[in-house]
Scaffold this motif. Structure first.
Motif, PDB file in Angstrom:
ATOM      1  N   ARG A   1      -1.541   2.310   2.551  1.00  0.00           N
ATOM      2  CA  ARG A   1      -2.516   2.984   2.116  1.00  0.00           C
ATOM      3  C   ARG A   1      -3.644   3.384   3.262  1.00  0.00           C
ATOM      4  O   ARG A   1      -4.297   4.508   3.333  1.00  0.00           O
ATOM      5  CB  ARG A   1      -3.525   2.125   1.341  1.00  0.00           C
ATOM      6  CG  ARG A   1      -2.887   2.048  -0.387  1.00  0.00           C
ATOM      7  CD  ARG A   1      -3.901   1.566  -1.305  1.00  0.00           C
ATOM      8  NE  ARG A   1      -4.326   0.107  -0.707  1.00  0.00           N
ATOM      9  CZ  ARG A   1      -3.901  -0.976  -1.230  1.00  0.00           C
ATOM     10  NH1 ARG A   1      -2.735  -0.940  -2.109  1.00  0.00           N
ATOM     11  NH2 ARG A   1      -4.470  -2.148  -0.863  1.00  0.00           N
ATOM     12  N   VAL A   2      -3.857   2.350   4.307  1.00  0.00           N
ATOM     13  CA  VAL A   2      -4.458   2.837   5.380  1.00  0.00           C
ATOM     14  C   VAL A   2      -3.952   3.885   6.349  1.00  0.00           C
ATOM     15  O   VAL A   2      -4.795   4.751   6.622  1.00  0.00           O
ATOM     16  CB  VAL A   2      -5.009   1.542   6.340  1.00  0.00           C
ATOM     17  CG1 VAL A   2      -5.300   1.899   7.651  1.00  0.00           C
ATOM     18  CG2 VAL A   2      -5.586   0.520   5.671  1.00  0.00           C
ATOM     19  N   GLU A   3      -2.752   3.821   6.302  1.00  0.00           N
ATOM     20  CA  GLU A   3      -2.120   4.841   7.285  1.00  0.00           C
ATOM     21  C   GLU A   3      -2.142   6.226   6.451  1.00  0.00           C
ATOM     22  O   GLU A   3      -2.176   7.314   7.152  1.00  0.00           O
ATOM     23  CB  GLU A   3      -0.587   4.524   7.572  1.00  0.00           C
ATOM     24  CG  GLU A   3      -0.415   3.265   8.622  1.00  0.00           C
ATOM     25  CD  GLU A   3       1.287   2.979   8.924  1.00  0.00           C
ATOM     26  OE1 GLU A   3       1.993   3.552   7.848  1.00  0.00           O
ATOM     27  OE2 GLU A   3       1.323   2.475   9.747  1.00  0.00           O
TER      28      GLU A   3
ATOM     29  N   ARG B   1      -4.684   7.124   4.708  1.00  0.00           N
ATOM     30  CA  ARG B   1      -5.975   7.858   4.671  1.00  0.00           C
ATOM     31  C   ARG B   1      -6.221   7.863   6.274  1.00  0.00           C
ATOM     32  O   ARG B   1      -7.398   8.153   6.361  1.00  0.00           O
ATOM     33  CB  ARG B   1      -6.850   6.887   3.904  1.00  0.00           C
ATOM     34  CG  ARG B   1      -6.606   6.706   2.465  1.00  0.00           C
ATOM     35  CD  ARG B   1      -7.772   5.894   1.860  1.00  0.00           C
ATOM     36  NE  ARG B   1      -8.882   6.744   2.126  1.00  0.00           N
ATOM     37  CZ  ARG B   1     -10.098   5.954   1.782  1.00  0.00           C
ATOM     38  NH1 ARG B   1      -9.880   4.638   1.020  1.00  0.00           N
ATOM     39  NH2 ARG B   1     -11.273   6.429   2.109  1.00  0.00           N
ATOM     40  N   SER B   2      -5.593   7.458   7.101  1.00  0.00           N
ATOM     41  CA  SER B   2      -6.007   7.407   8.459  1.00  0.00           C
ATOM     42  C   SER B   2      -6.392   8.856   9.083  1.00  0.00           C
ATOM     43  O   SER B   2      -7.342   8.923   9.843  1.00  0.00           O
ATOM     44  CB  SER B   2      -4.941   6.705   9.336  1.00  0.00           C
ATOM     45  OG  SER B   2      -3.789   7.374   9.246  1.00  0.00           O
TER      46      SER B   2
ATOM     47  N   PHE C   1      -1.043  -2.239   1.816  1.00  0.00           N
ATOM     48  CA  PHE C   1      -2.529  -2.032   2.481  1.00  0.00           C
ATOM     49  C   PHE C   1      -2.240  -1.254   3.736  1.00  0.00           C
ATOM     50  O   PHE C   1      -2.984  -0.427   3.801  1.00  0.00           O
ATOM     51  CB  PHE C   1      -3.130  -3.412   2.786  1.00  0.00           C
ATOM     52  CG  PHE C   1      -4.581  -2.966   3.366  1.00  0.00           C
ATOM     53  CD1 PHE C   1      -5.523  -3.083   2.774  1.00  0.00           C
ATOM     54  CD2 PHE C   1      -4.324  -3.372   5.029  1.00  0.00           C
ATOM     55  CE1 PHE C   1      -6.729  -2.571   3.560  1.00  0.00           C
ATOM     56  CE2 PHE C   1      -5.818  -3.204   5.699  1.00  0.00           C
ATOM     57  CZ  PHE C   1      -6.783  -2.960   4.885  1.00  0.00           C
ATOM     58  N   ILE C   2      -1.380  -1.513   4.310  1.00  0.00           N
ATOM     59  CA  ILE C   2      -0.821  -0.597   5.783  1.00  0.00           C
ATOM     60  C   ILE C   2      -0.683   0.787   5.256  1.00  0.00           C
ATOM     61  O   ILE C   2      -1.215   1.871   5.900  1.00  0.00           O
ATOM     62  CB  ILE C   2       0.171  -1.315   6.680  1.00  0.00           C
ATOM     63  CG1 ILE C   2      -0.465  -2.664   7.300  1.00  0.00           C
ATOM     64  CG2 ILE C   2       0.452  -0.363   7.836  1.00  0.00           C
ATOM     65  CD1 ILE C   2       0.493  -3.373   7.854  1.00  0.00           C
TER      66      ILE C   2
END
Length: 362
Positions: free
Chosen positions: A250-252, A254-255, A247-248
């Motif tokens: 994926r977030v990073e 797309r950050s 999850f992290i």
């Protein structure tokens, strides 16, 4: 599931396969056992090595490969494939030693002789199974089964009476060597299980086997069960950590895109606010300019007030002219002679009435 049920299902699967038109490279039916194959009754004349290699023999070359074939694996399959393809046209017979002979000569097996026989019947390279095969191949055995050549790896296999049980076959010129598959053997597989004994015991306990089935004592069984619980908890924690990491990531990943959108949106809002504020300030200043809206409203108000308290120049009577002695800067005054006669008479009547009123009051 009982043994008869398993065998019944196996027979049904075999019958289903026999009814399907499979490619030539696939097995259409299990290989038969030697006692199920009828002898043609002809005298057996072995095929020479040169004739077998040329592919000009009048019949398929009968090649025999023997072994234990416990825990039937890819090393066995490769050896049988080599034996099947050693000559252009081969009929492959495979001999399997019985449990009694194997336990005496080599050691205890994992699979029973019946299981080992059945494993080979479903190998695509095998044409015939010879059960209860001898440990040492004799000329009489080769004559009985009409064997032209024996295929096996070239390493010497010792027995109590010989340093190499294939020495006589090699001396006859009827031995063809095959190559072993490195890194895989029945002994290697058993070593893996023994080395990871605790792991496999816990595995089978999780799958429903009892400690008694696994020949494990009560205390040891409880210890394994506790270890399984700890491992399951550890696995759950690891899964949560892995999901969190993904999850992290994926977030990073797309950050940058998210922050770019936020930055663009903020920039647009600031630009719009700047434009609107400038427009608001400009309109406010214009409102109070000399010729602006405020001045125009002031002038319009003055004109309205002036019009309310002053008659236009063309008015027939301006009552303020009676009280304004010098309302005309040019010396233009309103004389009684300039008024109409009826207007003068009306004014005189008003004056006379006022005087009579004053006299009577006195």
């Amino acid at each position: 599931m009982t043994e008869s049920t398993r065998m019944g299902r196996k027979r049904k699967a075999t019958e289903a396969v026999q009814g399907i038109d499979l490619p030539e490279t696939a097995c259409k039916r299990p290989a038969p056992y030697s006692h199920q194959v009828e002898n043609n009754g002809e005298s057996f004349i072995p095929i020479s090595l040169e004739e077998a290699r040329s592919g000009q023999a009048s019949r398929p070359v009968r090649v025999y490969a023997d072994g234990i074939f416990d825990l039937f694996h890819i090393g066995h399959m490769n050896a049988l494939r080599q034996a099947k393809t050693v000559f252009p046209n081969v009929y492959l017979l495979v001999g399997v030693c019985s449990d009694k002979l194997t336990h005496t000569m080599k050691g205890f097996t994992v699979m029973t002789e019946k299981e080992r026989y059945e494993s080979l019947t479903h190998c695509r390279y095998v044409d015939e199974i010879v059960t209860d095969a001898p440990w040492v191949i004799s000329p009489e055995f080769m004559e009985e089964h009409q064997i032209d050549f024996v295929a096996h790896d070239d390493l010497p296999y010792q027995s109590s009476n010989s340093n190499d049980i294939y020495k006589d076959i090699k001396a006859m010129g009827r031995f063809v060597p095959t190559q072993r598959t490195e890194g895989i053997s029945t002994s290697d597989l058993i070593t893996r299980i023994v080395r990871n004994y605790d792991t496999y015991v816990r595995r089978n306990l999780r799958r429903g086997y009892s400690a008694k089935d696994l020949n494990v004592g009560f205390v040891k069984g409880k210890q394994y069960e506790m270890q399984n619980t700890v491992n399951q908890l550890r696995e759950k924690i690891k899964n949560v950590e892995d999901r969190s990491k993904r999850f992290i990531q994926r977030v990073e990943g797309r950050s940058h895109e998210i922050w770019k959108r936020v930055e663009d949106t903020s920039t647009n809002l600031v630009q719009k606010w700047d434009e609107k504020s400038r427009e608001l300030i400009g309109n406010f200043l214009k409102f109070f300019e000399d010729n602006g809206r405020w001045a125009q409203m002031w002038n319009d108000g003055r004109e309205i007030m002036h019009g309310a308290f002053h008659s236009p120049p063309t008015s027939p009577l301006n009552i303020f002219s009676f009280f304004d002695s010098d309302n005309d800067t040019n010396g233009d005054e309103t004389n009684s002679a300039d008024l109409p006669s009826d207007t003068i008479d009306d004014a005189n009547d008003v004056v006379n009435e006022d005087e009579l009123a004053n006299t009577s009051s006195a």
